[in-house]
Design a protein around this motif. Structure first.
Motif, PDB file in Angstrom:
ATOM      1  N   ASP A   6       0.825  -1.206   0.000  1.00 40.47           N
ATOM      2  CA  ASP A   6       0.000   0.000   0.000  1.00 40.47           C
ATOM      3  C   ASP A   6       0.865   1.264   0.000  1.00 40.47           C
ATOM      4  N   ARG A   7       1.937   1.231   0.759  1.00 39.94           N
ATOM      5  CA  ARG A   7       2.839   2.384   0.788  1.00 39.94           C
ATOM      6  C   ARG A   7       3.526   2.556  -0.563  1.00 39.94           C
ATOM      7  N   GLY A  48       1.087   4.043  -2.918  1.00 43.11           N
ATOM      8  CA  GLY A  48       0.940   5.470  -2.627  1.00 43.11           C
ATOM      9  C   GLY A  48       2.061   6.310  -3.224  1.00 43.11           C
ATOM     10  N   LEU A  49       3.261   5.744  -3.277  1.00 42.62           N
ATOM     11  CA  LEU A  49       4.377   6.466  -3.901  1.00 42.62           C
ATOM     12  C   LEU A  49       4.232   6.500  -5.424  1.00 42.62           C
ATOM     13  N   ARG A  67       0.031   3.117  11.964  1.00 43.88           N
ATOM     14  CA  ARG A  67       0.391   3.889  10.765  1.00 43.88           C
ATOM     15  C   ARG A  67      -0.735   4.829  10.342  1.00 43.88           C
ATOM     16  N   ASP A 102      -0.467   7.821  12.788  1.00 47.16           N
ATOM     17  CA  ASP A 102       0.611   8.785  12.521  1.00 47.16           C
ATOM     18  C   ASP A 102       0.512   9.422  11.128  1.00 47.16           C
ATOM     19  N   GLY A 103      -0.513   9.024  10.354  1.00 49.54           N
ATOM     20  CA  GLY A 103      -0.762   9.674   9.079  1.00 49.54           C
ATOM     21  C   GLY A 103      -0.025   9.099   7.888  1.00 49.54           C
ATOM     22  N   SER A 104       0.710   8.002   8.085  1.00 50.21           N
ATOM     23  CA  SER A 104       1.439   7.441   6.951  1.00 50.21           C
ATOM     24  C   SER A 104       0.596   6.484   6.107  1.00 50.21           C
ATOM     25  N   LEU A 105      -0.608   6.148   6.574  1.00 50.85           N
ATOM     26  CA  LEU A 105      -1.555   5.350   5.794  1.00 50.85           C
ATOM     27  C   LEU A 105      -2.902   6.056   5.757  1.00 50.85           C
ATOM     28  N   ASP A 106      -3.691   5.746   4.715  1.00 51.58           N
ATOM     29  CA  ASP A 106      -5.049   6.274   4.631  1.00 51.58           C
ATOM     30  C   ASP A 106      -5.866   5.761   5.809  1.00 51.58           C
ATOM     31  N   ASP A 107      -6.706   6.611   6.361  1.00 52.00           N
ATOM     32  CA  ASP A 107      -7.594   6.227   7.441  1.00 52.00           C
ATOM     33  C   ASP A 107      -8.732   5.398   6.848  1.00 52.00           C
TER      34      ASP A 107
END
Length: 64
Positions: free
Chosen positions: A21-22, A25-26, A50, A53-58
């Motif tokens: 997923d990350r 996103g990139l 994650r 801390d905002g590094s993944l979609d809620d």
């Protein structure tokens, strides 16, 4: 049509700790995960951290 600017919503199956997923996103910054599916409690806890801390979609985390 340029896939890098088109909004894409997806469901992450067998999410693990969201490595794919990350990466998605990139590669496609406009992509948005609408649900994570993960059965392992440890991995689901990492997903929740994650998201916090905002590094993944809620999004909700579902089990099988």
């Amino acid at each position: 049509m340029d896939s890098r600017t088109e909004a894409i919503s997806y469901i992450s199956l067998c999410s693990g700790i969201a490595g794919l997923d990350r990466g998605l996103g990139l590669a496609l910054p406009t992509s948005r995960c609408v649900c994570y599916v993960e059965n392992e409690l440890t991995a689901a806890a990492v997903l929740a951290a994650r998201m916090e801390d905002g590094s993944l979609d809620d999004a909700p985390v579902w089990t099988d």
